[in-house]
Write a protein that holds these residues in place. Sequence first.
Motif, PDB file in Angstrom:
ATOM      1  N   ALA A  44       1.570  12.087 -14.838  1.00  0.00           N
ATOM      2  CA  ALA A  44       1.656  11.563 -13.478  1.00  0.00           C
ATOM      3  C   ALA A  44       2.781  10.557 -13.332  1.00  0.00           C
ATOM      4  N   ALA A  45       3.320  10.500 -12.116  1.00  0.00           N
ATOM      5  CA  ALA A  45       4.334   9.497 -11.776  1.00  0.00           C
ATOM      6  C   ALA A  45       3.799   8.638 -10.636  1.00  0.00           C
ATOM      7  N   VAL A  46       3.920   7.342 -10.791  1.00  0.00           N
ATOM      8  CA  VAL A  46       3.582   6.399  -9.719  1.00  0.00           C
ATOM      9  C   VAL A  46       4.880   6.017  -9.020  1.00  0.00           C
ATOM     10  N   LEU A  47       4.952   6.247  -7.729  1.00  0.00           N
ATOM     11  CA  LEU A  47       6.151   5.920  -6.964  1.00  0.00           C
ATOM     12  C   LEU A  47       5.965   4.602  -6.246  1.00  0.00           C
ATOM     13  N   VAL A  48       6.921   3.691  -6.421  1.00  0.00           N
ATOM     14  CA  VAL A  48       6.882   2.388  -5.755  1.00  0.00           C
ATOM     15  C   VAL A  48       8.206   2.147  -5.055  1.00  0.00           C
ATOM     16  N   VAL A  79      10.791   4.048  -9.274  1.00  0.00           N
ATOM     17  CA  VAL A  79      11.170   3.438  -7.998  1.00  0.00           C
ATOM     18  C   VAL A  79      11.736   4.514  -7.079  1.00  0.00           C
ATOM     19  N   LYS A  80      11.128   4.662  -5.904  1.00  0.00           N
ATOM     20  CA  LYS A  80      11.568   5.641  -4.916  1.00  0.00           C
ATOM     21  C   LYS A  80      11.501   4.984  -3.549  1.00  0.00           C
ATOM     22  N   SER A  81      12.565   4.297  -3.178  1.00  0.00           N
ATOM     23  CA  SER A  81      12.564   3.522  -1.935  1.00  0.00           C
ATOM     24  C   SER A  81      12.527   4.431  -0.710  1.00  0.00           C
ATOM     25  N   GLY A  82      11.755   3.995   0.291  1.00  0.00           N
ATOM     26  CA  GLY A  82      11.774   4.647   1.596  1.00  0.00           C
ATOM     27  C   GLY A  82      10.984   5.930   1.719  1.00  0.00           C
ATOM     28  N   TRP A  83      10.203   6.296   0.695  1.00  0.00           N
ATOM     29  CA  TRP A  83       9.488   7.572   0.769  1.00  0.00           C
ATOM     30  C   TRP A  83       8.479   7.600   1.916  1.00  0.00           C
ATOM     31  N   ALA A  84       7.926   6.425   2.261  1.00  0.00           N
ATOM     32  CA  ALA A  84       6.883   6.379   3.298  1.00  0.00           C
ATOM     33  C   ALA A  84       7.448   6.252   4.707  1.00  0.00           C
ATOM     34  N   TYR A 138       0.801  -1.211   0.000  1.00  0.00           N
ATOM     35  CA  TYR A 138       0.000   0.000   0.000  1.00  0.00           C
ATOM     36  C   TYR A 138       0.842   1.273   0.000  1.00  0.00           C
ATOM     37  N   THR A 139       2.170   1.164   0.163  1.00  0.00           N
ATOM     38  CA  THR A 139       3.018   2.353   0.210  1.00  0.00           C
ATOM     39  C   THR A 139       3.271   2.991  -1.152  1.00  0.00           C
ATOM     40  N   SER A 140       2.736   2.439  -2.220  1.00  0.00           N
ATOM     41  CA  SER A 140       2.845   3.131  -3.508  1.00  0.00           C
ATOM     42  C   SER A 140       2.016   4.409  -3.460  1.00  0.00           C
ATOM     43  N   THR A 141       2.438   5.439  -4.210  1.00  0.00           N
ATOM     44  CA  THR A 141       1.677   6.686  -4.238  1.00  0.00           C
ATOM     45  C   THR A 141       1.762   7.302  -5.629  1.00  0.00           C
ATOM     46  N   VAL A 142       0.988   8.352  -5.858  1.00  0.00           N
ATOM     47  CA  VAL A 142       0.923   9.002  -7.166  1.00  0.00           C
ATOM     48  C   VAL A 142       1.244  10.484  -7.006  1.00  0.00           C
ATOM     49  N   VAL A 143       2.098  10.994  -7.869  1.00  0.00           N
ATOM     50  CA  VAL A 143       2.453  12.413  -7.884  1.00  0.00           C
ATOM     51  C   VAL A 143       2.084  12.989  -9.248  1.00  0.00           C
ATOM     52  N   ILE A 144       1.317  14.068  -9.269  1.00  0.00           N
ATOM     53  CA  ILE A 144       0.993  14.748 -10.524  1.00  0.00           C
ATOM     54  C   ILE A 144       2.133  15.714 -10.825  1.00  0.00           C
ATOM     55  N   GLU A 145       2.894  15.414 -11.858  1.00  0.00           N
ATOM     56  CA  GLU A 145       4.048  16.244 -12.191  1.00  0.00           C
ATOM     57  C   GLU A 145       3.668  17.454 -13.037  1.00  0.00           C
ATOM     58  N   GLN A 146       2.592  17.319 -13.794  1.00  0.00           N
ATOM     59  CA  GLN A 146       2.126  18.448 -14.604  1.00  0.00           C
ATOM     60  C   GLN A 146       0.625  18.327 -14.801  1.00  0.00           C
TER      61      GLN A 146
END
Length: 299
Positions: free
Chosen positions: A234-238, A282-287, A214-222
């Motif tokens: 959009a970017a999906v971060l996992v 892939v963005k480890s540890g963001w959460a 569940y730690t995946s998230t979404v960032v709207i870049e533009q």
Amino acid sequence: MTDQKDSHFRCGYIAIVGRPNVGKSTLMNELIGAKVSITSRKAQTTRHRIMGIQTDDDAQFVYVDTPGFQTRYNNALNKNLNRTVRDTLSTADVIVFVVDAGVYGPADQQVLDLIPESVPAILVINKTDKVKEKAELIPFAEKIAALRDFAAIVPVSARQRFQLNRLEEEIRHLLPENPPFFSPDDVTDRSERFMAAEIIREKIFRYTGDELPYTSTVVIEQFERKEKICRVFAAVLVERDAHKAMIIGHKGEKLKEISTEARLDMEKMFGVPVYLEIWVKVKSGWADNEAGLRAYGYE
């Protein structure tokens, strides 16, 4: 803001709380008649405090959907979500405490223990359509009613809209006399940019099931909104490469499905054609840290 001057007009904040997966977001969406809070079977789908606004001739209901109070994990994300629940409870005019019909355990009790005695609370027993023997709901309701002095107890089925009118009337009686806080046309306090991210996140959860953490998230870049088109990038971060592969799927098929379903929902919500591009990163540890949470829009 409206010019409503009737001194008998009622308006207030209604916090919808409960453990994960009791149907809080579905309940709010059905009460206001619009989808403003995303839903899925996955726990912790709701991560932000989201307001849903419903206005009629003599009242404005400002529902506040909250994350399910989390007891299983202790990372920065869950601490943030639990803090959101506590903050919402402390400022609510009315609290709707939601439980699953026939199910009450320690996680439910932990949420009930957070509800201030000074705030009127309504016990909502949801998913009654799944209970075969309706008579069993009476001793179940009595058991929970013995734990606190509830202003009302209302069995409902949010998905089937069973008894939602009755619930609304119970809430109306408890709202303070106030002028409306929002325009009568408003259905949420959130921006289209925010809603775009939530729609994408919902589709990810729906298409990946329990496989994806569940730690995946979404960032709207533009986000570009024009009169006849809306462009969303959009970017999906996992957390890991394996999670990235889950979302992309074989030959990109799963990501294509997610993108198509998200685009259709955005077009319905925004009222214009939508051009949508999604990348998976892939963005480890963001959460796991507060700075990372703030960077990605968590309060």
